[in-house]
Design a protein around this motif. Sequence first.
Motif, PDB file in Angstrom:
ATOM      1  N   LEU A  98       0.823  -1.202   0.000  1.00  0.00           N
ATOM      2  CA  LEU A  98       0.000   0.000   0.000  1.00  0.00           C
ATOM      3  C   LEU A  98       0.859   1.253   0.000  1.00  0.00           C
ATOM      4  CD1 LEU A  98      -2.165  -2.126   0.798  1.00  0.00           C
ATOM      5  CD2 LEU A  98      -3.226  -0.329   2.190  1.00  0.00           C
ATOM      6  N   ARG A  99       0.428   2.193  -0.824  1.00  0.00           N
ATOM      7  CA  ARG A  99       1.089   3.481  -0.926  1.00  0.00           C
ATOM      8  C   ARG A  99       0.125   4.571  -0.473  1.00  0.00           C
ATOM      9  NH1 ARG A  99       5.707   3.117  -3.662  1.00  0.00           N
ATOM     10  NH2 ARG A  99       5.719   5.350  -4.059  1.00  0.00           N
ATOM     11  N   ASN A 100       0.629   5.774  -0.350  1.00  0.00           N
ATOM     12  CA  ASN A 100      -0.211   6.872   0.128  1.00  0.00           C
ATOM     13  C   ASN A 100      -1.324   7.231  -0.841  1.00  0.00           C
ATOM     14  OD1 ASN A 100       0.899   7.454   2.708  1.00  0.00           O
ATOM     15  ND2 ASN A 100       2.688   8.362   1.715  1.00  0.00           N
ATOM     16  N   ASP A 101      -1.188   6.835  -2.105  1.00  0.00           N
ATOM     17  CA  ASP A 101      -2.242   7.122  -3.069  1.00  0.00           C
ATOM     18  C   ASP A 101      -3.032   5.869  -3.459  1.00  0.00           C
ATOM     19  OD1 ASP A 101      -0.253   5.823  -4.455  1.00  0.00           O
ATOM     20  OD2 ASP A 101      -0.171   7.263  -6.119  1.00  0.00           O
ATOM     21  N   SER A 102      -2.836   4.767  -2.726  1.00  0.00           N
ATOM     22  CA  SER A 102      -3.547   3.526  -3.054  1.00  0.00           C
ATOM     23  C   SER A 102      -5.038   3.660  -2.746  1.00  0.00           C
ATOM     24  CB  SER A 102      -2.989   2.348  -2.255  1.00  0.00           C
ATOM     25  OG  SER A 102      -1.659   2.067  -2.622  1.00  0.00           O
ATOM     26  N   ARG A 103      -5.838   2.966  -3.556  1.00  0.00           N
ATOM     27  CA  ARG A 103      -7.266   2.797  -3.289  1.00  0.00           C
ATOM     28  C   ARG A 103      -7.468   1.302  -3.075  1.00  0.00           C
ATOM     29  NH1 ARG A 103     -10.033   4.465  -8.184  1.00  0.00           N
ATOM     30  NH2 ARG A 103     -11.773   5.454  -7.117  1.00  0.00           N
ATOM     31  N   VAL A 104      -8.183   0.935  -2.029  1.00  0.00           N
ATOM     32  CA  VAL A 104      -8.235  -0.449  -1.561  1.00  0.00           C
ATOM     33  C   VAL A 104      -9.667  -0.964  -1.568  1.00  0.00           C
ATOM     34  CG1 VAL A 104      -7.698  -2.020   0.341  1.00  0.00           C
ATOM     35  CG2 VAL A 104      -6.222  -0.031  -0.107  1.00  0.00           C
ATOM     36  N   VAL A 105      -9.850  -2.171  -2.103  1.00  0.00           N
ATOM     37  CA  VAL A 105     -11.143  -2.863  -2.029  1.00  0.00           C
ATOM     38  C   VAL A 105     -10.945  -4.126  -1.207  1.00  0.00           C
ATOM     39  CG1 VAL A 105     -12.998  -4.005  -3.295  1.00  0.00           C
ATOM     40  CG2 VAL A 105     -11.949  -1.927  -4.221  1.00  0.00           C
ATOM     41  N   ILE A 106     -11.740  -4.261  -0.138  1.00  0.00           N
ATOM     42  CA  ILE A 106     -11.690  -5.419   0.751  1.00  0.00           C
ATOM     43  C   ILE A 106     -12.689  -6.465   0.264  1.00  0.00           C
ATOM     44  CG2 ILE A 106     -11.969  -6.224   3.124  1.00  0.00           C
ATOM     45  CD1 ILE A 106      -9.716  -4.217   2.804  1.00  0.00           C
ATOM     46  N   VAL A 107     -12.246  -7.723   0.216  1.00  0.00           N
ATOM     47  CA  VAL A 107     -13.091  -8.826  -0.250  1.00  0.00           C
ATOM     48  C   VAL A 107     -13.095  -9.921   0.809  1.00  0.00           C
ATOM     49  CG1 VAL A 107     -13.425 -10.579  -2.049  1.00  0.00           C
ATOM     50  CG2 VAL A 107     -12.504  -8.318  -2.646  1.00  0.00           C
ATOM     51  N   PHE A 108     -14.283 -10.340   1.259  1.00  0.00           N
ATOM     52  CA  PHE A 108     -14.346 -11.503   2.146  1.00  0.00           C
ATOM     53  C   PHE A 108     -14.504 -12.753   1.296  1.00  0.00           C
ATOM     54  CE2 PHE A 108     -18.653  -9.615   2.158  1.00  0.00           C
ATOM     55  CZ  PHE A 108     -19.430 -10.680   1.710  1.00  0.00           C
ATOM     56  N   ASP A 109     -13.926 -13.850   1.759  1.00  0.00           N
ATOM     57  CA  ASP A 109     -13.874 -15.062   0.938  1.00  0.00           C
ATOM     58  C   ASP A 109     -15.066 -15.970   1.123  1.00  0.00           C
ATOM     59  OD1 ASP A 109     -13.180 -15.758   3.573  1.00  0.00           O
ATOM     60  OD2 ASP A 109     -11.970 -17.453   2.899  1.00  0.00           O
ATOM     61  N   ASP A 110     -15.819 -15.795   2.210  1.00  0.00           N
ATOM     62  CA  ASP A 110     -16.912 -16.705   2.557  1.00  0.00           C
ATOM     63  C   ASP A 110     -18.033 -15.880   3.162  1.00  0.00           C
ATOM     64  OD1 ASP A 110     -18.584 -18.537   4.103  1.00  0.00           O
ATOM     65  OD2 ASP A 110     -17.024 -20.039   3.801  1.00  0.00           O
ATOM     66  N   ALA A 111     -19.264 -16.093   2.687  1.00  0.00           N
ATOM     67  CA  ALA A 111     -20.392 -15.291   3.160  1.00  0.00           C
ATOM     68  C   ALA A 111     -20.632 -15.436   4.655  1.00  0.00           C
ATOM     69  CB  ALA A 111     -21.662 -15.663   2.383  1.00  0.00           C
ATOM     70  N   ARG A 112     -20.161 -16.510   5.245  1.00  0.00           N
ATOM     71  CA  ARG A 112     -20.317 -16.684   6.689  1.00  0.00           C
ATOM     72  C   ARG A 112     -19.376 -15.781   7.474  1.00  0.00           C
ATOM     73  NH1 ARG A 112     -19.268 -23.010   6.565  1.00  0.00           N
ATOM     74  NH2 ARG A 112     -17.664 -22.139   5.171  1.00  0.00           N
TER      75      ARG A 112
END
Length: 314
Positions: A98-112
């Motif tokens: 990650l850099r100071n200009d990064s944009r991040v998308v979080i993904v969960f792997d399991d609906a539980r």
Amino acid sequence: MYLLALAAACAAAPVATEAQSGDLPPAVSVEWLAASLAQPGLIVLQLGDDSSFTAAHIPGARRLDYQGVLSAPMTEGGLRLELPSPERLQADLRALGLRNDSRVVIVFDDARRFHMAGRAFFTLEWAGLRGRVAVLDGGLPAWQAANQPLRSGAPATATGPDASGRRPAATAPGDIEVRPVQGLVATRDSVLAAAQGRGRRLVDARTPEFYGDTRANGMPRGGHIASAVNLPFNSVVDDRGLLKPRAELERMLGVAGIGANEALTTYCHIGLQASWAYFALRTLGRDVTLYDGSFDEWSRDANLPVEGQRSSRP
């Protein structure tokens, strides 16, 4: 329990199909991410253990170690799932590139395990990434249901080949500077003021059996913090792991007794479920903070007011 209807329902839900003004909204759709994967500076962090990541991940995703990155080390008698130190979090996020200009998308792997994405979202907002971090609505299950491409193999590292025998490129270290947002983490004193009607509305994100008259919670006392209303973390999503439409979420807040313009503080057992409630409220544009100590801290002090309990444990 889970996130939103994929296509037709997007317009009615608090999920943006595209980011506005250069900022990421708190939640993004599968369609938006699929069209944006090649954007410079966009980083996908996928939650899950090594085996789940190796089996299937979004192309280019990097594995986010939930316990290792998002939680301070446990100490004897200490609180569980507390935020890591800024220094440690900065080092871990830099290792993820990650850099100071990064944009991040979080993904969960399991609906539980959707609520783990809420914890990652809250932690990165606290670190100073508001407007540059989002959760993929529906997570990996929604990505798979939309027949989007997947990859297999181990995360990119500087050592060792992946499961296919190819050596992946190492993730270049980032230079992000973690700047914790002051006031985003509620303190015991601010929560006490709220419990006495002198602060934010308290929102208990636990399920009703823990909010109400019960001792079965593994903590010194049952019940809930005085004056708190109940908005169960799993009530804001449907059975596919998708956020419910905005109108339904707003209706639920009203039923829970949460006013349209009230400032809010979420809490739960240890801060995990409260992080998902925090995320859901952020998708609605609400002014919200989180009590990281949650009931784990509150229930230990017999002088702090609780309601709805049967009795103290012997």
